[in-house]
Design a protein around this motif. Structure first.
Motif, mmCIF file in Angstrom:
data_model
loop_
_atom_site.group_PDB
_atom_site.id
_atom_site.type_symbol
_atom_site.label_atom_id
_atom_site.label_comp_id
_atom_site.label_asym_id
_atom_site.label_seq_id
_atom_site.Cartn_x
_atom_site.Cartn_y
_atom_site.Cartn_z
ATOM 1 N N THR A 109 109.475 37.834 22.408
ATOM 2 C CA THR A 109 109.795 36.627 23.179
ATOM 3 C C THR A 109 110.838 35.809 22.417
ATOM 4 O O THR A 109 110.707 35.630 21.200
ATOM 5 C CB THR A 109 108.549 35.756 23.407
ATOM 6 N N LEU A 115 111.044 39.157 26.665
ATOM 7 C CA LEU A 115 111.449 38.041 27.515
ATOM 8 C C LEU A 115 112.266 37.012 26.749
ATOM 9 O O LEU A 115 111.977 36.723 25.582
ATOM 10 C CB LEU A 115 110.217 37.344 28.099
ATOM 11 N N ARG A 166 114.332 39.260 31.361
ATOM 12 C CA ARG A 166 113.742 40.382 30.647
ATOM 13 C C ARG A 166 114.822 41.391 30.248
ATOM 14 O O ARG A 166 115.682 41.751 31.058
ATOM 15 C CB ARG A 166 112.696 41.076 31.522
#
Length: 214
Positions: free
Chosen positions: A106, A137, A207
């Motif tokens: 992330t 992400l 993504r």
């Protein structure tokens, strides 16, 4: 849009004043992202500033690294973490050159994307691609062009265009970005210095869909 500001300008800003984006707490939009379960695994807080998001996520048990290219911002972030009793990690690093960073699950970008001009933006997004694991992400919180000029602003189309090949733009939603009025914006906004504002912003969830450079 205007040229990307020089790094020296940011470092001087941190040294001589409290920037309007330093609000002493995490952005509500980023808090909401975490509460929605959208932050997972190893986390990079890119352009961490004085560290509010790195401190928050570290305190919640995430494996987080906060980076900023301004040494003074990182020094203040470390002091903030120490004051709060949180053992958070910070490094001085260039967001435009993240190839030496390990892959992250992330990445959180709170008000960094919108500072880049048309020439630098593709390089920055390619750098994010290098730092993000496949399937990882990136959350981008950026001031919207529907705002009053509190800072650099971007359109939703700019975000869509930036995250093209190698990315899947899963969500792009209007939200708000919280700041503090300083002498820079007081007259323009018609508000007193020190007032808090929630300005129009975009929150993107992107993504990484394949390995390779963007």
């Amino acid at each position: 849009m205007d040229q990307t500001p020089a790094l020296s300008r940011f470092d001087e800003f941190y040294r001589t004043s409290t920037p309007p984006w330093v609000i002493g707490e995490p952005q509500p939009a980023i808090v909401a992202v975490e509460r929605a379960g959208l932050i997972r695994g190893s986390v990079l807080d890119v352009g961490c500033g004085t560290g509010e998001h790195t401190i928050l996520l570290t305190d919640l048990g995430y494996d987080v690294l906060g980076i900023d290219a301004a040494p003074e911002a990182v020094a203040q972030a470390r002091r903030n973490a120490e004051t709060k009793g949180v053992t958070a990690r910070f490094e001085v690093a260039d967001a435009m050159n993240l190839s030496d960073q390990p892959g992250y699950d992330t990445i959180v970008d709170s008000a960094l994307f919108h500072i880049f001009d048309d020439d630098d933006r593709p390089r920055y997004v390619a750098s994010l691609h290098n730092a993000c694991k496949p399937g990882g992400l990136v959350h981008v919180l950026a001031l919207s062009d529907a705002g009053r000029g509190f800072g650099p602003q971007v359109s939703g189309e700019t975000i869509r265009d930036a995250f093209g090949d190698g990315w899947d733009l899963e969500a792009l939603e209007p939200t708000t970005y919280r700041g503090v009025v300083t002498e820079i914006h007081a007259d323009q906004l018609g508000l007193p210095v020190g007032a808090r504002v929630d300005e129009p912003a975009w929150l993107a969830r992107v993504r990484k869909v394949h390995v390779g450079s963007s």
